[in-house]
Design a protein around this motif. Sequence first.
Motif, short mmCIF file in Angstrom:
data_model
loop_
_atom_site.label_atom_id
_atom_site.label_comp_id
_atom_site.label_asym_id
_atom_site.label_seq_id
_atom_site.Cartn_x
_atom_site.Cartn_y
_atom_site.Cartn_z
N ASN A 1 0.90 -1.23 -0.02
CA ASN A 1 0.04 0.06 -0.12
C ASN A 1 0.85 1.32 0.07
OD1 ASN A 1 -2.31 -1.42 0.38
ND2 ASN A 1 -1.91 -1.65 2.41
N PHE A 2 2.10 1.08 -0.23
CA PHE A 2 3.00 2.11 -0.04
C PHE A 2 2.78 3.23 -1.41
CE2 PHE A 2 7.03 4.25 -1.66
CZ PHE A 2 7.37 5.00 -0.07
N ILE A 3 2.73 4.60 -0.95
CA ILE A 3 2.55 5.59 -2.24
C ILE A 3 3.91 6.53 -1.89
CG2 ILE A 3 1.41 7.41 -3.14
CD1 ILE A 3 -1.13 5.92 -2.16
N HIS A 4 4.56 6.80 -2.95
CA HIS A 4 5.81 7.48 -2.86
C HIS A 4 5.24 9.00 -2.53
CE1 HIS A 4 9.58 9.36 -3.47
NE2 HIS A 4 10.27 8.27 -3.24
N SER A 5 5.85 9.60 -1.82
CA SER A 5 5.50 11.12 -1.39
C SER A 5 6.74 11.79 -1.86
CB SER A 5 4.88 11.46 -0.15
OG SER A 5 6.14 11.04 0.68
N GLY A 6 7.59 11.51 -2.92
CA GLY A 6 8.69 12.21 -3.22
C GLY A 6 8.82 13.74 -3.37
N ALA B 1 3.51 13.74 -9.73
CA ALA B 1 1.92 13.29 -9.62
C ALA B 1 1.87 12.52 -8.37
CB ALA B 1 1.67 12.62 -10.73
N ALA B 2 2.90 11.73 -7.88
CA ALA B 2 2.89 11.16 -6.78
C ALA B 2 2.49 11.86 -5.51
CB ALA B 2 4.02 9.84 -6.59
N ALA B 3 3.30 12.94 -5.52
CA ALA B 3 3.19 13.75 -4.25
C ALA B 3 2.05 14.83 -4.32
CB ALA B 3 4.41 14.32 -4.14
N GLY B 4 1.51 15.01 -5.49
CA GLY B 4 0.57 15.99 -5.51
C GLY B 4 0.94 17.33 -5.74
N LYS B 5 2.33 17.54 -5.76
CA LYS B 5 3.06 19.10 -5.83
C LYS B 5 3.66 19.36 -6.83
CE LYS B 5 4.05 18.32 -1.08
NZ LYS B 5 5.27 18.12 0.09
#
Length: 134
Positions: free
Chosen positions: A29-34, A38-42
């Motif tokens: 369930n890991f989502i990268h918040s790099g 797009a993964a971080a939404g920033k």
Amino acid sequence: MNENKFMTMDPNTGPMEAAIKPLPFKDPNFIHSGIGGAAAGKKNRTWKNLKQILASERALPWQLNDPSYFNIEAPPSFKPAKKYSDISGLPANYTDPQSKLRFSSIEEFAYIRMLPSDVVTGYLALRKATSIVP
């Protein structure tokens, strides 16, 4: 073939895929918040050069007593000042007792001993040494 699946060989039916076994060190369930994307939404970080930073700081409403790089008063350091060779500029561990010049190697010491006194006085004046040897 996926790394979580493994093949088993059955002599009667041929290769079979075994049940999916999750690896113990991977979180499914890991989502990268790099850093961005797009993964971080920033959006990606934009870098500013020094000219842009200084211009943005000048535009801020600074008070007269606010600290800045120009008016920070710091106490003197507890560490002793570093000593550098008068000849090469390398960190100097030694001082010539005769001329009071600092040196970092034997070659520099031999060079210092061959210098005339007016050159030694010039080196000491460059260092702003108080005791100038005549």
